[in-house]
Every structure is written in C-alpha cells, then in structure tokens.
Design a protein around this motif. Structure first.
Motif, PDB file in Angstrom:
ATOM      1  N   LEU A 152       0.855  -1.179   0.000  1.00 36.52           N
ATOM      2  CA  LEU A 152       0.000   0.000   0.000  1.00 36.52           C
ATOM      3  C   LEU A 152       0.893   1.231   0.000  1.00 36.52           C
ATOM      4  O   LEU A 152       1.966   1.239   0.616  1.00 36.52           O
ATOM      5  N   VAL A 153       0.478   2.266  -0.685  1.00 36.44           N
ATOM      6  CA  VAL A 153       1.191   3.533  -0.671  1.00 36.44           C
ATOM      7  C   VAL A 153       0.601   4.376   0.447  1.00 36.44           C
ATOM      8  O   VAL A 153      -0.577   4.748   0.404  1.00 36.44           O
ATOM      9  N   VAL A 154       1.415   4.659   1.462  1.00 40.36           N
ATOM     10  CA  VAL A 154       0.947   5.382   2.642  1.00 40.36           C
ATOM     11  C   VAL A 154       1.754   6.662   2.787  1.00 40.36           C
ATOM     12  O   VAL A 154       2.988   6.654   2.718  1.00 40.36           O
ATOM     13  N   ASP A 155       1.058   7.760   3.001  1.00 43.67           N
ATOM     14  CA  ASP A 155       1.712   9.049   3.207  1.00 43.67           C
ATOM     15  C   ASP A 155       0.904   9.841   4.222  1.00 43.67           C
ATOM     16  O   ASP A 155      -0.317   9.958   4.094  1.00 43.67           O
ATOM     17  N   GLY A 156       1.594  10.339   5.245  1.00 40.83           N
ATOM     18  CA  GLY A 156       0.900  11.114   6.263  1.00 40.83           C
ATOM     19  C   GLY A 156      -0.127  10.314   7.028  1.00 40.83           C
ATOM     20  O   GLY A 156      -1.144  10.867   7.480  1.00 40.83           O
ATOM     21  N   GLY A 157       0.110   9.012   7.185  1.00 41.73           N
ATOM     22  CA  GLY A 157      -0.806   8.167   7.934  1.00 41.73           C
ATOM     23  C   GLY A 157      -2.062   7.785   7.197  1.00 41.73           C
ATOM     24  O   GLY A 157      -3.009   7.277   7.805  1.00 41.73           O
ATOM     25  N   ALA A 196       1.817  -1.933   6.399  1.00 39.18           N
ATOM     26  CA  ALA A 196       1.391  -0.528   6.421  1.00 39.18           C
ATOM     27  C   ALA A 196       0.964  -0.075   7.805  1.00 39.18           C
ATOM     28  O   ALA A 196       0.759   1.123   8.030  1.00 39.18           O
ATOM     29  N   GLY A 197       0.803  -1.018   8.739  1.00 37.23           N
ATOM     30  CA  GLY A 197       0.434  -0.662  10.094  1.00 37.23           C
ATOM     31  C   GLY A 197      -1.044  -0.745  10.410  1.00 37.23           C
ATOM     32  O   GLY A 197      -1.484  -0.268  11.465  1.00 37.23           O
ATOM     33  N   ALA A 198      -1.833  -1.348   9.541  1.00 37.22           N
ATOM     34  CA  ALA A 198      -3.266  -1.510   9.812  1.00 37.22           C
ATOM     35  C   ALA A 198      -3.478  -2.604  10.855  1.00 37.22           C
ATOM     36  O   ALA A 198      -2.690  -3.552  10.963  1.00 37.22           O
ATOM     37  N   LEU A 206      -6.631   2.172   9.320  1.00 39.65           N
ATOM     38  CA  LEU A 206      -5.768   3.052   8.536  1.00 39.65           C
ATOM     39  C   LEU A 206      -6.641   3.874   7.588  1.00 39.65           C
ATOM     40  O   LEU A 206      -7.293   3.307   6.697  1.00 39.65           O
ATOM     41  N   PRO A 207      -6.709   5.172   7.761  1.00 37.33           N
ATOM     42  CA  PRO A 207      -7.556   5.997   6.893  1.00 37.33           C
ATOM     43  C   PRO A 207      -7.263   5.752   5.415  1.00 37.33           C
ATOM     44  O   PRO A 207      -6.106   5.632   4.996  1.00 37.33           O
TER      45      PRO A 207
END
Length: 497
Positions: A154-159, A211-213, A344-345
């Motif tokens: 997943l592409v994650v930026d700024g949470g 991704a931290g979900a 994860l938003p």
C-alpha cells in the motif's frame, strides 16, 4: 473519488460495481484473470433465504452459535438483515440460482444451520455462476480492469493510504487513489492441505500488516472437513452431508457422534477435528458415504462433484469415498468496522480478507459468499462518508528469546514453501500445542530473518506467507484457551492426510 479495488471475487466485484454506480472512478485490479480466486470454486451456496419457521433472527442465532461466543452481534445482525437485499441484487445482476418447477428458489441445508436457507446454482457450482454474472456486469460498466497484477504494498503518506504499488510486466507501478478497497481473500497456501487456489498467499493482509493496519484473529483458521483424499485437493461440499451423507470409520460406524450430538452436521471445527483424530487412530482417511442418495440424485444435485470424483476413479454412488480436512477459510484478517473501514484511513477491506466479526471463532457454512456481497456493498457505500474513530488494535505478536531464535536459524538455513506449509500443518493446524506453536514461531522467525529481499512474484508471495505465518503462530500462542477453530491439546499432534 478515485477508487482502487484489489480483488475480483464476490466482495471485490460487488464493491467495484457499487462504487461505480455511485459515481466514483473505479479501477479494479486482480492478481490473476478477472473473476479468479476462491469465489468461482465455492460449491455450497449463499445463506439467507428463509422458509416457514425461519427468519433473519434464527439465522443470526445459528451464526452466533457457530462462532463459539466470539462473533460480533452487531456485525451478524447486519449480515442477516442485509442478506435478502444482496441476494435479490445477485438475481437482478443475472445470477441463475436453482429453482423448483413452480419457480421458487430451491433451498439447501448445511452443517450448524437449523433450517434449509441456502440458495445454490448449478447444483454445486454456485460460486462459478456468481462470478460469471458479476464479471459480465463489470465488463459492461465504466470500470477500468487491470489483470495479472501483484499487490506489492500500500502507498501510505501522512498516515493515510493513497494508492497501491503493484508488480506488473516485471516492473513496479504505483497506482494513486483516494481510497483502496482490498478484497484479496485469505491465505490458504500457508498449509500443506488446502482448498484454496495457488494464488491465495495472503497478499492483502501482508500489505496491511506492513502498512500498520490493525489485523486480528488470525489464529482462527477454518478447516473444511471433507476434501477428497487424493491430490490435487478437491472439496466435497458440506451440502452433501446436508442431503444425508454420513462419515464412517473403518468399522462403518458414524464416529462424529462421539464428539457432538449433531454428528455430521455439527459445526465445521468439531467435524474436522473428529475426522483428524479418527484418521490418525486408524492410520488412513475416513470415508464419506453418499451411496444412500443414489446415482441419479447425486449427479443432478452435485454435477461438478459427481464428474470430478468419477474422473479421479471413484464411484461415490456405489461406494464411500476417502476424505480429509483441509485449510479452507480465514476468520481473521484486517480489522474493519461495519462499513469495511480499517484502522488506517483510506483503507477498506471486504470479504475473507476482512475481520468483520461475523464469523467469530468458526464460520457458519455458506455465510462467506453472503459476507462478501453484504460488506462489499457497504464498503462502497461508505467511501464518501466521514471517517469514524480508529478501531482498537490487539497485538498478537510475541517475542521468543534470542537463543531460541538463533537455535532455529541453525536448523533452517534454506527456505522452501513446502517446508513452511508442512510446518504450519503440523503445528498451527487443526490440533495445536503450546510447545508446537512456540517451535513453529521460532522457525518462522528464523526463516524470515534469513530470507532475501523479494524481487520476483514468487519471492513476494513467500515473504507474505512467512509474515502471515508469524502473525498466525503468534496469535495462536497468545490465545491460551481452546475456542472454535483454535484447539489446544496437551500432547504433540501431527495430523497427516
């Protein structure tokens, strides 16, 4: 909104169609060909059509009972209350469920259901018919389809999730999105014996973990009781037992009654363990006897099973056939709310990849296709809605001592997927021990530490399997009581098949 849906089973196809119909720009990405995965392999049917004396309330009660006290009542209520609308939608989209001469839907019954409430298609080809109809709808819709692409991350930026990174044509490609719906299914390829296709390597769950979900309940792996004990694995639908077939030991005795008063129609976890114990005790597979149904009825009601068993050299109308349990369905996964939102938003999940809470510790038969339809639609509907509070996260990762990890590393210098699958089957399968789980966890961590940085598709799959294997073994070691599909014994238990 610009939406990416990854996965083309019932959950992904439903989510993509609903999102497109709601006006979103939708790109549907899939690992293989459109309509692949587990959905077209589903035989039994879709629960949720109620006859006399039955109702959503009774269906909910059966679901909660099968879940061994750990199913979420609110999620179960959503499942059964939305079910009728989603089944009607499938019919409207062209799914040809089997009907009686008077035009009414034919209803089947499976284990742990108190009533016949399961609609099916093509006798035992329900998933294939659903996939056919939904794929045709997607092809006609304003949905971009990308086939044969592998989800790397997943592409994650700024949470927040802003898209996906995929491996396609040998190169990495980023696909931007305002939101991502993952519907990539489970991780059956963790095990030496599974009903899942080769592509079920847990890619979506692994990407969410990295991704931290929040991911939870991975210890609850459902093993289907009856898979033909002759490779390659082929599932013998629970509906066969619902029609009256019985399970016999070497002496012709219906041994499952020793474990549960409902015998062959007990919850799947109980039936699977009973079969595993009996097979180990007698040194050969148990037998499924469907001869009382007769050749005509078997070929009409279960044409796919009838054809495949005969191709494998078995005449199940004349003699019992050998069966074994196999890893079938993952009750845990990405933790979601009732609308598919993860912690994860920007990330939603639907289908087997999601831990909605409807299954608890053990899935009720034929609730999986229903879950995919219900929560795929709900995830799409929630895309433009405000984000709710983050979900609570229960960590399932434990730590072994450095000495334990080093010892395992010495024993496992080389990795093979078959080695991991057998390790999981032996120690994180149907019958588990604390010692076996600890041994498996140490070995898995050593294998992960020694593994290469993945580059090829196969290496990415192996890395995903190792990550989920670690999470699953750790979760199982954390849960110290037996419940549902998680069953601890006091002595080592290696279950061969």
């Amino acid at each position: 909104m610009n939406i990416v849906v990854f996965g083309s089973g019932i959950a992904g196809l439903t989510a993509a169609l609903h999102a497109s119909e709601d006006g979103h720009i939708v790109t549907l990405v899939t690992k293989g060909a459109l309509g692949g995965g587990c959905t077209p392999l589903a035989q039994g049917g879709v629960a949720g059509v109620y006859g006399p004396g039955d109702s959503p309330t009774v269906h909910a009660s059966d679901t909660l009972s099968a879940g061994a006290g750990l199913a979420d009542a609110a999620a179960v209520d959503v499942l059964v209350q939305d079910g009728a609308v989603r089944i009607a939608e499938l019919i409207a989209r062209g799914v040809a469920f089997d009907r009686a001469p008077d035009g009414s839907l034919l209803l089947g019954r499976e284990a742990a259901h108190s009533h016949a409430r399961i609609v099916h298609a093509g006798g035992d080809a329900t998933g294939a018919e659903i996939s056919r109809a939904l794929v045709a709808q997607v092809r006609q819709a304003a949905i971009e389809v990308i086939e044969h692409a592998f989800l790397v991350d997943l592409v994650v930026d700024g949470g927040r999730v802003h898209g996906i990174r995929m491996l396609r044509h040998g190169g990495l490609v980023d696909l931007e999105a305002d939101a991502v719906i993952l519907a990539t299914g489970g991780a059956g390829q963790l095990y030496a014996h599974t009903t899942n296709p080769l592509g079920a390597t847990g890619d979506g769950i692994a990407a969410a973990l990295r991704a931290g979900a929040a991911v939870t309940d991975l210890e609850f792996v459902q093993f289907h009781p009856t898979v033909l004990a002759a490779r390659p694995a082929f599932l013998i639908s629970e509906a066969v037992r619902g029609e009256g077939a019985t399970l016999l030991d070497d002496e012709g005795r219906r041994f499952v009654f020793d474990s549960h008063p409902d015998g062959e129609l007990a919850p799947r976890d109980i039936v699977s363990r009973a079969i595993a114990r009996q097979a180990a005790a007698q040194g050969r597979p148990v037998q499924l006897d469907a001869t009382m149904l007769g050749a005509e009825r078997l070929s009409a009601r279960f044409p796919t099973i009838d054809r495949v068993t005969r191709e494998r050299g078995f005449d199940w109308a004349r003699e019992p056939i050998p069966v074994t349990p196999a890893a079938h369905y993952l009750m845990g996964g990405i933790a979601t709310d009732l609308d598919g939102r993860s912690s994860l938003p920007g990330l939603f999940a639907a289908g087997e990849i999601a831990r909605t809470g409807v299954h608890g510790a053990n899935r009720l038969a034929s609730n999986s296709l229903l879950e995919g339809a219900v929560f795929g639609a709900r995830a799409a509907a929630a895309l433009g809605a405000p984000t709710r509070a983050a979900l609570p996260f229960r960590s399932h990762f434990l730590s072994l001592s450095a000495a334990q990890s080093d010892r395992k590393r010495d024993l496992n210098e080389q990795f093979s997927r078959e080695q991991l699958q057998q390790l999981m089957w032996d120690h994180v399968g149907l019958l588990r021990t604390q010692a076996g789980l600890a041994e498996a966890l140490g070995t898995i961590r050593a294998l992960r530490a020694a593994g290469p940085v993945p580059a090829t598709l196969a290496e990415h799959e192996d890395a995903n399997l190792l990550l989920i294997a670690e999470a699953t073994a750790s979760a199982a070691l954390t849960r110290t009581e037996s419940v549902g599909a998680h069953h601890l014994t006091v002595a080592p238990a290696l279950i061969g098949a």
